[in-house]
Design a protein around this motif. Structure first.
Motif, PDB file in Angstrom:
ATOM      1  N   MET A 149     -10.404   3.093   3.789  1.00 16.94           N
ATOM      2  CA  MET A 149      -9.577   4.157   3.219  1.00 16.94           C
ATOM      3  C   MET A 149     -10.503   5.281   2.774  1.00 16.94           C
ATOM      4  O   MET A 149     -11.693   5.060   2.572  1.00 16.94           O
ATOM      5  N   ALA A 186      -9.424   6.532  -2.725  1.00 21.77           N
ATOM      6  CA  ALA A 186      -8.485   5.415  -2.892  1.00 21.77           C
ATOM      7  C   ALA A 186      -8.794   4.617  -4.152  1.00 21.77           C
ATOM      8  O   ALA A 186      -7.905   4.097  -4.815  1.00 21.77           O
ATOM      9  N   TYR A 211      -8.420  -1.744  -5.300  1.00 20.02           N
ATOM     10  CA  TYR A 211      -9.362  -0.646  -5.051  1.00 20.02           C
ATOM     11  C   TYR A 211     -10.241  -0.322  -6.252  1.00 20.02           C
ATOM     12  O   TYR A 211     -11.467  -0.156  -6.097  1.00 20.02           O
ATOM     13  N   THR A 231       0.831  -1.196   0.000  1.00 19.33           N
ATOM     14  CA  THR A 231       0.000   0.000   0.000  1.00 19.33           C
ATOM     15  C   THR A 231       0.868   1.250   0.000  1.00 19.33           C
ATOM     16  O   THR A 231       0.694   2.135  -0.828  1.00 19.33           O
ATOM     17  N   ASP A 275     -15.184  -1.217   1.301  1.00 15.66           N
ATOM     18  CA  ASP A 275     -13.747  -1.220   1.588  1.00 15.66           C
ATOM     19  C   ASP A 275     -13.530  -1.670   3.027  1.00 15.66           C
ATOM     20  O   ASP A 275     -13.864  -0.944   3.958  1.00 15.66           O
TER      21      ASP A 275
END
Lengths: 269, 263, 336
Positions: free
Chosen positions: A234, A238, A220, A209, A230
């Protein structure tokens, strides 16, 4: 700049023509490179018969991850063949890089033009096939935003993998022995990106990441396109980072490449 | 026989000089192992056992397969093909030992070096980072040693056989690569064969491929016991003989072709 | 006139891993590698005037190719100065290499799978050679090098000699001021060598291209170069006229004669018998004392001869002589 571009197309044209000379070996190799992709997928599908899902993702969804990565990696592998770390190291030891340095043309253009492996079309075709199967199995709610974003995801992925190839090629200026190690990033990257990021240990996921932004390249965007929540919470953007992360890695790789050339000039082979 | 071991020893030493490659290889193998542990752990989810294989066994499987990639040259070996193309084959054929044995000696050195430099460190690293199982009895260890040796011989013969295609076409690379792709899938390297549907496993078992890896893995994990082990080892031995004969016959045909065509 | 090449106190040092012997050594090398410094080029200075054709000689590993690589801009020196054609070679690479040509040993710059003509076309675009100039040069080289016989053949199918001819053509299409030739005749037969030498001479004399030639073959140098530089252990042992070198240090030439009859003794003025084996007699003679043709004339007037061969003292032994016998003043420095 224009000279470089014209020359690039000329060099690639030459590659394509000379590869087409041997039609049968060309077809055999194209089929066999593609075969890995599809056979891996078939293996996965067979194993899914026993397990049904992995971390809450079904076969179709995993196939989407896998198909995306395989297709873009295949395209990259064709465009950036000249930088393929294994090949580049060997060519450099044979003095090929010296010869490129003796020509009054940008070195990056020359390396890109030095190899254009058309048989990667096999892999691209198989990757696309997997992607098509995935799109059939998964019920995606297509929106205009998703459709527009998808091409940028691909471009981001191609840049990302291309950057990894360039980094690998550059490292071979130092190691000169085989650099299987780069497989960690390239083939390891594709393998890692073919599964949902939740399955990895924390340190591994953090590495992919914050150090090598691989999760933004495939996972993502897939969450966004498949409308999955998610699990890492995030920020929403993202999902849109794929192009930026791809270009970023490519730019960093090119800077490292220039540094590597300087090193090469001071040590030779 | 002295020449055989001399060749093997030299090839062993040559391997030891590839310093950066060894370290890079270890990192690579370990990394891929870690990825595959994650995948298998996620597949297992809450299940403790899948078709007779525990999660701990599956994790050991990922380590063991990564550890013996180098020993078995799973990812490619084109030396015989290259020596046919460069013409080195002509002088090698004049050596006072059979061509098959000549390469087998060198491959033995390479394999043993890979065992020491790759397989052991990777298994040790695995033992530190993951819960893995080890063979539990002296008998199991003995069977493992025999299975490993036979697996290497089968792997060598399959690779040698594929490389011989170089005698027939100047573009055998695609064909040889194809053979390695088969190894990748049918040996049980990618996934334990037990995870596949039974019809697929039966199909695989008709080829020599599972005896290169799957047999070793199942003996190591203790999945096979007693008479099953004996059957597995005898099957391996059978393939060693069949492939050895095939290598000799096809080599002879290839050499005849080389002589007629003048290379 | 300003020299085209000016080299001043040039040094190039490399750091290498030391390989240890034996099994234990190999294992130790794996864990704790040891390094040593190699002075591949150790303080070389020379000037080269425009239009010169100079032979750069030395045994393998003497520092020849390291020097050439630095001159060509492939390597950056550890210290010292190089100015070629107004450029420092490793800076402004593109501008510099546009004005030089190079043929490096047995490696081809051509595209392996392409016919020669297509490779040359690509080079036209790479060097941005105006069409007229390209055509003019190509016509000239085709004729001089006899390229027409194989111009449509893929490079991979060419013989070594043909490939070398094609590579020479490729290196000169853009009218470079300076040409580097590394072992241009290695592995070729006598006829092919001769053709290539004539071409190099033409390029130097008629086109005025400055040429640096490295070679093992003393007859290359003898036919082409007035000036030679000899390097060993990274130092220049000799820089001057070839004639002087040959006369002073060349050692004796040999004439091997197969007589048609078995003469119990076959003396001749100007040469000594160095050995005999049946009807074959080997004479040694000094270049200063008698020419080979003269000696052969004398022999054939006195005896019946089947076959003969002149053997030149080879460059390796000449260099050894210079080196070991300290025949040159600076040779004593090199020994340290």
């Amino acid at each position: 700049m224009r000279h470089g571009l014209m020359l690039y197309f000329r060099l690639v044209g030459v590659q394509i023509r000379s590869q087409m000379q041997y039609r049968i070996p060309f077809l055999v190799e194209m089929a066999s490179t593609g075969l890995i992709t599809f056979a891996s997928f078939a293996t996965l599908a067979l194993v899914f018969q026993r397990f049904e899902h992995i971390a809450g993702w079904n076969l179709g969804e995993v196939a989407f991850l896998y198909g995306m990565v395989e297709t873009s990696f295949g395209v990259m592998d064709m465009l950036f063949s000249g930088f393929d770390p294994q090949n580049f190291g060997r060519q450099t030891r044979l003095g090929r890089f010296d010869q490129l340095m003796l020509r009054p043309v940008n070195l990056t253009v020359q390396v890109l033009g030095s190899e254009f492996i058309l048989r990667r079309l096999g892999r691209i075709a198989q990757g696309t096939l997997v992607l098509v199967i995935a799109l059939n199995w998964v019920d995606i709610h297509w929106t205009l935003a998703k459709l527009c974003y998808l091409p940028f995801v691909f471009i981001g992925q191609i840049c990302f993998f291309g950057g990894l190839f360039i980094i690998g090629a550059t490292i071979s200026f130092w190691t000169l022995e085989s650099i299987e190690f780069m497989n960690v990033f390239t083939y390891g990257g594709t393998e890692m990106m073919s599964y949902p990021a939740t399955i990895y240990q924390d340190w591994l996921r953090k590495f992919f990441t914050y150090i090598l932004p691989a999760v933004f390249i495939n996972y993502y965007p897939a969450l966004f396109i498949l409308d999955k929540p998610d699990p890492f919470h995030m920020p929403a953007f993202a999902s849109y980072l794929a192009p930026a992360a791809g270009f970023g890695v490519l730019a960093a790789a090119l800077a490292f490449w220039r540094f590597g050339i300087q090193h090469y000039q001071s040590t030779g082979t | 026989m002295r020449l055989f071991f001399e060749l093997a020893r030299r090839s062993f030493q040559r391997q030891l000089t590839y310093r950066a490659a060894t370290i890079a290889g270890l990192v690579t193998n370990f990394f891929f192992g870690v990825l595959r542990v994650a995948v298998l752990t996620a597949f297992y989810g809450v299940q403790a056992e899948v078709n007779g294989l525990s999660l701990q066994g599956a994790i050991t499987f990922t380590g063991l397969t990564q550890a013996i990639i180098g020993y078995l040259s799973l990812f490619g070996w084109y030396e015989v093909m290259n020596s046919i193309y460069t013409g080195a084959v002509a002088t090698d054929l004049l050596k006072p030992m059979g061509y098959y044995r000549f390469w087998m000696a060198q491959d033995l050195g390479r394999a043993v070096a890979q065992l020491v430099m790759r397989a052991l460190p990777i298994m040790l690293a695995y033992a530190i980072f993951f819960p893995i199982t080890w063979p539990k009895s002296v008998g199991q260890w003995l069977a493992l040693v025999v299975a490993m040796a036979l697996a290497w011989m089968i792997s060598f013969s399959v690779r040698f056989l594929a490389n011989l295609a170089g005698f027939w076409t100047p573009n055998a690379l695609g064909f040889v690569r194809f053979a390695f792709i088969l190894m990748y899938f049918l040996t049980g390297f990618l996934m334990p064969l037990r995870f596949f549907p039974d019809w697929f496993v039966r199909l695989c078992n008709l080829t020599p491929f599972p005896y290169i890896i799957n047999t070793v893995v199942e003996i190591f994990l203790g999945v096979l016991t007693g008479p099953q082990i004996v059957v597995a080892l005898l099957s391996q031995l059978g393939w060693v003989v069949i492939l050895g004969v095939a290598c000799q016959l096809i080599l002879r045909a290839g050499v005849r072709r080389l002589v007629i065509q003048g290379g | 006139m300003t020299p085209i090449i000016r080299v001043h106190h040039l040094h190039k040092h490399f750091r290498l891993t030391r390989n240890r012997h034996g099994l234990l050594g190999a294992v130790r090398g794996l864990i704790a590698p040891e390094y040593r410094t190699v002075r591949a080029v150790d303080g070389i200075s020379f000037d080269l005037a425009r239009g010169e054709l100079v032979g750069y000689l030395g045994p393998n590993g003497a520092g020849k190719s390291t020097t050439i690589k630095m001159l060509a801009g492939l390597l950056v020196p550890t210290s010292g100065e190089i100015v070629v054609n107004g450029h420092v070679p490793w800076r402004e690479r593109q501008a510099y290499v546009a004005r030089i040509g190079a043929v490096f040993g047995q490696r081809t710059t051509l595209w392996w799978d392409l016919p020669v003509s297509e490779s040359l076309d690509l080079l036209q675009h790479i060097y941005k050679i105006p069409a007229q100039q390209f055509q003019r040069n190509l016509d000239e080289f085709r004729q001089l090098l006899g390229l027409d016989a194989f111009i449509n053949t893929p490079v991979r199918a060419l013989s070594l000699g043909q490939r070398m001819r094609a590579d020479l053509c490729a290196a000169l299409l853009h009218d470079p001021d300076l040409l580097f030739l590394d072992e241009p005749t290695i592995g070729l037969d006598v006829v092919a060598k001769e053709r290539i030498r004539q071409f190099i001479q033409h390029v130097n004399r008629v086109r005025g291209t400055t040429v640096i030639l490295t070679t093992h073959d003393l007859s290359d140098v003898e036919k082409l170069c007035e000036r030679v530089m000899i390097i060993d252990h990274g130092r220049l042992l000799y820089d001057g006229k070839l004639e002087f070198l040959r006369e002073k240090f060349g050692g004796k030439r040999q004439l091997v004669v197969d007589f048609a009859e078995n003469y119990s003794d076959a003396p001749v003025d100007g040469a000594e018998i160095a050995g005999r084996d049946g009807n074959r007699v080997t004479y040694e003679f000094e270049r200063r004392v008698i020419a080979a043709s003269e000696l052969i004339g004398r022999l054939s007037s006195q005896y019946r001869i089947n076959d003969l061969e002149v053997r030149e003292p080879d460059i390796e032994s000449t260099i050894r002589r210079i080196y070991e016998e300290k025949l040159l003043e600076n040779a004593s420095d090199a020994a340290n």
